[in-house]
Write an enzyme that holds these catalytic residues in place. Structure first.
Site, PDB file in Angstrom:
ATOM      1  N   ASP A  46       9.215  53.843  60.074  1.00  0.00           N
ATOM      2  CA  ASP A  46       8.688  54.221  61.924  1.00  0.00           C
ATOM      3  C   ASP A  46       9.640  53.196  62.547  1.00  0.00           C
ATOM      4  O   ASP A  46       9.752  52.089  62.220  1.00  0.00           O
ATOM      5  CB  ASP A  46       7.142  54.032  61.815  1.00  0.00           C
ATOM      6  CG  ASP A  46       6.796  54.077  63.197  1.00  0.00           C
ATOM      7  OD1 ASP A  46       6.691  55.286  63.894  1.00  0.00           O
ATOM      8  OD2 ASP A  46       6.674  53.105  63.903  1.00  0.00           O
ATOM      9  N   TYR A  51      11.535  48.858  70.500  1.00  0.00           N
ATOM     10  CA  TYR A  51      11.777  47.650  69.801  1.00  0.00           C
ATOM     11  C   TYR A  51      13.064  47.111  70.039  1.00  0.00           C
ATOM     12  O   TYR A  51      13.853  47.703  69.472  1.00  0.00           O
ATOM     13  CB  TYR A  51      11.339  47.983  68.271  1.00  0.00           C
ATOM     14  CG  TYR A  51      10.109  48.717  67.749  1.00  0.00           C
ATOM     15  CD1 TYR A  51       9.150  48.464  68.778  1.00  0.00           C
ATOM     16  CD2 TYR A  51       9.738  49.638  66.836  1.00  0.00           C
ATOM     17  CE1 TYR A  51       7.842  48.942  68.500  1.00  0.00           C
ATOM     18  CE2 TYR A  51       8.793  50.190  66.478  1.00  0.00           C
ATOM     19  CZ  TYR A  51       7.708  49.693  67.503  1.00  0.00           C
ATOM     20  OH  TYR A  51       6.433  50.274  67.132  1.00  0.00           O
ATOM     21  N   LYS A  77       9.378  57.266  68.874  1.00  0.00           N
ATOM     22  CA  LYS A  77       8.245  57.270  69.591  1.00  0.00           C
ATOM     23  C   LYS A  77       8.919  57.619  71.030  1.00  0.00           C
ATOM     24  O   LYS A  77      10.152  57.438  71.078  1.00  0.00           O
ATOM     25  CB  LYS A  77       7.439  55.961  69.899  1.00  0.00           C
ATOM     26  CG  LYS A  77       6.895  55.466  68.507  1.00  0.00           C
ATOM     27  CD  LYS A  77       6.154  54.342  68.685  1.00  0.00           C
ATOM     28  CE  LYS A  77       5.579  53.770  67.069  1.00  0.00           C
ATOM     29  NZ  LYS A  77       6.788  53.381  66.317  1.00  0.00           N
TER      30      LYS A  77
END
Length: 336
Positions: A46, A51, A77
């Site tokens: 994931d 990030y 995401k």
């Protein structure tokens, strides 16, 4: 399709730390950590553009792009678009200020519209070096990033990202979608909608040994009733349950340190590792499909796989309950 049926195992790998969360990680160390996860048999990864402003995706993609695409499950995401231009001001990450100060310097646009969602997905595919994604989470439409404005961000996502991801799922472009958040309320709100229907959710930090009462109250009963699975993120509560000093992405306050001390005393008494107790607790709930701790050192991956396999005597869970260190409503391993 339910999230649980898509996942190849109960232990995945969360890549937030690979975005240089808290510290600057050398590229070779990041690469070795992903390779260690692969070598340990982990096949669910994931990540997110947020990030390290694309850094975690690029690092993950560098390793996974050399692996057979059908042999692993990948989620990322939407909600942040990474620009080519560099950030000159200090970015506003709400309660998570400074979280990725060592990441890429690129400017991040926070947007959940249909157009931004499609651009985000295209950019993620390039950084990850792949032609498809399995699961997409709608990222951080919650109070911790937006305060009182979170409901307007949720509405932007409902009319934008939710609809795009529903269409992509229906077309078979992705296999599933849901929310990836650090708070329970956005998921509760989503589950209360007539449409669109998510397949599951990634809940970070809200179903751990240190914080689970709120999720047990309303969210998890709703999810079970609707047959929606949960991926548990942040099972170590930002590190404090794995020997670190952070809780909720900040230095842990005295009351949390005290609670962890009590947990540690109990695990020591029964000869079990606190990591094993943390992972196995998070997975004991029927709605939990997988747990995805993060890591930045290869040795941590072996610890995680060992913790999942470690035998914990039933007496530990009995004593944990008796000591009031878990909610009476929390399902426990080997317990009714």
């Amino acid at each position: 399709m339910g999230i649980k049926s898509l996942l190849p195992g109960r232990l995945g790998f969360g890549t937030a730390p690979l975005g240089n969360m808290f510290r600057a990680i050398p590229d070779d160390e990041a690469r070795a950590t992903v390779e260690a996860a692969w070598d340990q048999g982990i096949r669910y990864f994931d990540t997110a553009p947020f990030y390290g402003a694309g850094l975690a995706e690029s690092r993950l993609g560098e390793v996974l792009s050399a692996k057979p695409r059908d042999s692993y499950v990948l989620s990322t995401k939407v909600g942040r678009v990474i620009l080519d231009e560099h950030e000159t001001a200090t970015p506003d990450f709400g309660e998570k200020g400074g979280l990725f100060e060592h990441g890429n310097p690129n400017k991040i646009v926070h947007e959940w519209t249909a157009e931004a969602t499609e651009r985000s997905l295209e950019d993620s595919l390039k950084r990850l070096g792949t032609d498809r994604l399995d699961i997409v989470w709608v990222h951080d439409i919650a109070q911790d990033f937006h305060g009182d404005l979170w409901l307007s961000k949720f509405e932007e996502a409902r009319t934008g990202a939710f609809r795009v991801l529903s269409r992509l799922r229906d077309e078979g472009v992705i296999k599933a979608w849901g929310l990836g958040v650090n708070r329970t309320e956005p998921i509760e709100l989503t589950l209360a909608l007539d449409e669109p229907r998510p397949d599951g959710f990634l809940l970070a930090g809200r179903y751990t040994l240190l914080d689970h009462d709120h999720a047990l109250g309303r969210l998890l009963p709703m999810a079970q009733e609707q047959g929606v699975d949960m991926v548990v993120g942040g099972p170590y509560s930002s590190g404090i349950l794995a020997g670190g000093t952070h809780f909720e992405y900040q230095q842990a306050p005295p009351e949390i340190i005290e609670r962890v001390g009590k947990l540690k005393a109990l695990t020591d008494q029964h000869g079990v590792s606190i990591k094993a107790a943390a992972l196995q607790f998070s997975l004991a709930h029927p709605a939990a499909a997988a747990v995805i701790p993060g890591a930045t050192r290869p040795s941590r991956i072996a610890e995680d796989t060992a913790a999942l396999a470690e035998h914990i005597p039933a007496a530990f869970w009995t004593d944990l309950r008796a000591a009031g260190l878990v909610s009476p409503a929390a399902p426990l391993p080997d317990h009714a």
